[in-house]
Design an enzyme around this catalytic site. Structure first.
Site, short mmCIF file in Angstrom:
data_model
loop_
_atom_site.label_atom_id
_atom_site.label_comp_id
_atom_site.label_asym_id
_atom_site.label_seq_id
_atom_site.Cartn_x
_atom_site.Cartn_y
_atom_site.Cartn_z
N PRO A 234 9.62 -7.56 -10.54
CG PRO A 234 10.02 -5.75 -11.95
CD PRO A 234 8.94 -6.69 -11.51
CB ALA A 235 13.83 -7.77 -6.36
N GLY B 149 9.93 -2.08 -6.02
CA GLY B 149 9.06 -1.21 -6.79
C GLY B 149 9.09 0.20 -6.22
CG LEU B 150 8.89 5.00 -7.11
CD1 LEU B 150 10.20 5.27 -6.35
CD2 LEU B 150 8.76 5.97 -8.28
N GLY B 151 6.92 3.11 -4.71
CA GLY B 151 5.61 3.50 -4.21
C GLY B 151 5.22 4.85 -4.79
CG ASP C 111 2.13 -0.13 -4.90
OD1 ASP C 111 1.66 -1.28 -5.03
OD2 ASP C 111 1.66 0.71 -4.11
CE1 TYR D 205 -2.31 4.81 -2.24
CE2 TYR D 205 -0.74 4.15 -3.91
CZ TYR D 205 -1.39 3.91 -2.72
OH TYR D 205 -1.11 2.76 -2.01
CE LYS E 39 -1.69 -0.79 -3.84
NZ LYS E 39 -1.06 0.51 -4.09
CG HIS F 292 -6.09 0.16 -1.74
ND1 HIS F 292 -5.82 1.29 -2.48
CD2 HIS F 292 -5.14 0.13 -0.79
CE1 HIS F 292 -4.77 1.91 -1.97
NE2 HIS F 292 -4.34 1.23 -0.94
N1 LIG Z 1 -1.69 -1.24 0.10
C1 LIG Z 1 -1.78 -0.29 1.02
O1 LIG Z 1 -2.78 -0.19 1.76
C2 LIG Z 1 -0.66 0.69 1.18
C3 LIG Z 1 -0.58 1.46 2.36
C4 LIG Z 1 0.48 2.35 2.49
C5 LIG Z 1 1.42 2.46 1.46
N2 LIG Z 1 1.31 1.72 0.32
C6 LIG Z 1 2.31 1.81 -0.79
O2 LIG Z 1 3.60 1.66 -0.22
C7 LIG Z 1 4.41 2.77 -0.61
C8 LIG Z 1 5.47 3.03 0.44
O3 LIG Z 1 4.91 3.36 1.70
P1 LIG Z 1 5.14 4.77 2.41
O4 LIG Z 1 5.31 5.78 1.36
O5 LIG Z 1 4.08 4.98 3.41
O6 LIG Z 1 6.47 4.55 3.27
P2 LIG Z 1 8.03 4.33 3.02
O7 LIG Z 1 8.30 3.91 1.62
O8 LIG Z 1 8.50 3.46 4.13
O9 LIG Z 1 8.63 5.78 3.29
C9 LIG Z 1 8.62 6.82 2.34
C10 LIG Z 1 9.34 8.03 2.92
O10 LIG Z 1 10.71 7.69 3.16
C11 LIG Z 1 11.59 8.64 2.57
N3 LIG Z 1 12.74 7.91 2.02
C12 LIG Z 1 12.71 6.97 1.03
N4 LIG Z 1 13.95 6.48 0.81
C13 LIG Z 1 14.78 7.12 1.67
C14 LIG Z 1 16.18 7.05 1.89
N5 LIG Z 1 16.96 6.20 1.19
N6 LIG Z 1 16.71 7.87 2.83
C15 LIG Z 1 15.93 8.71 3.54
N7 LIG Z 1 14.59 8.83 3.37
C16 LIG Z 1 14.02 8.04 2.43
C17 LIG Z 1 10.78 9.31 1.49
O11 LIG Z 1 11.25 10.63 1.32
P3 LIG Z 1 11.76 11.26 -0.10
O12 LIG Z 1 10.55 11.28 -0.98
O13 LIG Z 1 12.21 12.59 0.31
O14 LIG Z 1 12.85 10.37 -0.66
C18 LIG Z 1 9.36 9.26 2.05
O15 LIG Z 1 9.11 10.37 2.88
C19 LIG Z 1 3.39 3.90 -0.83
O16 LIG Z 1 3.93 4.96 -1.59
C20 LIG Z 1 2.29 3.15 -1.53
O17 LIG Z 1 2.62 2.95 -2.90
C21 LIG Z 1 0.29 0.82 0.18
#
Ligand SMILES: NC(=O)c1ccc[n+]([C@@H]2O[C@H](COP(=O)([O-])OP(=O)(O)OC[C@H]3O[C@@H](n4cnc5c(N)ncnc54)[C@H](OP(=O)(O)O)[C@@H]3O)[C@@H](O)[C@H]2O)c1
Length: 315
Positions: free
Chosen positions: A2-3, A5-7, A35, A40, A68, A101
């Protein structure tokens, strides 16, 4: 896949139960891609949500669930048991995607300072990575995972893996947002049939203080993004998500409050060609997740993790 995903990484401030509730809510409004990761610390709670989602009528084949392998489980005897643990926690028979990871086997305590180093930290050693990868391939052969992939890889590391893999990575998960577009790595993975999955798609505004530096910039505050959002009568975060999908990467925004808007952004009016070109021009090469805790030697800087010279940083 799917285009969008929910982190599910709560960045220290969102509890496992809140995230599990968001997973359930997100599935109810239409998300089919999640994801996850063992590190986590919330797979057991999310597993309860998956059980409810499946019991309430969504079929397993409709879902795309990623997990992961964490850095302390790269050992040959640890990969399969670690995947089985994630499956048990998530209450699933198989994963759609299992990622290594990070390319480093370096472990650190959750929530530690970025200057913290493991005494047994190691550089990237390709022969060791291949031992881990062979176990990943075995997981695919066993039917426990449908696809295997990498995360936080660089071009030189992927070149070695592509030469030696029996099963090539289906995905590379990497930081991607308008201020960190990684055009060379993006083009490399696409040219090799690897789907880029983009983390921090809206610039991770909720990341912990230890992951912030004074040079970091915020894509959702960029005047170009703000102006496009005004024109589309939407939030700058929605513009980042639209841009990601139209560019060809799969964004995985984390959200417990805005997941509905983010899905609407994915499905709503597209950006114009001019808007896509304007966003392509605001790349700041600003990496937010620098990975300092994975360094293996004193005196190194985070750039050493990312092979910026085009060669794998020597031990
Ligand atoms: N593979 C890796 O090494 C790795 C590393 C980092 C992250 N990840 C994955 O990527 C996912 C996403 O990264 P991330 O969580 O760091 O950053 P992100 O998705 O860029 O940012 C998440 C933040 O943005 C806010 N937000 C989301 N949608 C919004 C909107 N429409 N308006 C205003 N604020 C909004 C959220 O707050 P609210 O909760 O209040 O909506 C949350 O605080 C992670 O959850 C994880 O699954 C993977």
């Amino acid at each position: 896949m799917p285009a969008i995903g929910l982190g599910t990484f709560g960045s220290d401030h969102v509890s496992p139960h809140e995230i599990a509730a968001a997973v359930k809510g997100a599935a109810a409004v239409g998300y089919r891609h999640f994801d996850c990761a063992s590190v986590y610390g919330n797979e057991a709670e999310i597993g309860v949500s998956f059980e409810t989602i499946l019991r309430d009528g969504i079929r397993r084949e409709e879902l795309w669930i990623t997990s992961k392998l964490w850095n302390d489980k790269h050992g040959e005897d640890d990969v399969i048991s670690s995947c089985r643990k994630s499956l048990a926690d998530l209450r699933l028979d198989y994963l759609d995607l299992y990622l290594v990871h990070w390319p480093f086997p370096n472990f650190h305590p959750p929530g530690c300072d970025v200057t913290s180093r493991s005494a047994v930290a190691r550089p990237y050693i390709h022969a060791n990575f291949m031992k881990t990868w062979r176990q990943m391939e075995k997981l695919a052969a066993m039917g426990l995972v449908r696809h295997i992939g990498t995360s936080n890889m660089t071009i030189p590391k992927l070149q070695l893996l592509l030469a030696d893999a029996r099963i090539k990575p289906a995905v590379n998960e990497m930081e991607l947002h308008p201020h960190f577009q990684q055009p060379e790595l993006f083009d490399f993975v696409v040219a090799n049939g690897i789907q880029p999955v983009g983390y921090c798609p809206i610039g991770s505004p909720g990341r912990p203080a230890r992951d912030r530096t004074s040079e970091d910039t915020s894509p959702t505050e960029d005047p170009v993004i703000v102006e496009i959002a005004r024109r589309h009568r939407t939030h700058p975060a929605a513009v980042c998500i639209k841009w990601a999908i139209q560019r060809g990467q799969t964004p995985i925004p984390f959200s417990v409050h805005h997941y509905r808007e983010n899905l609407a952004a994915a499905a709503g009016d597209p950006l114009t060609g001019d808007e896509m070109r304007a966003i392509a021009a605001i790349d700041r090469n600003c990496r937010l997740i620098k990975g300092q805790v994975f360094l293996w030697r004193d005196g190194q800087s985070w750039e050493d993790l990312w092979d910026l010279s085009g060669e794998i940083t020597p031990p």
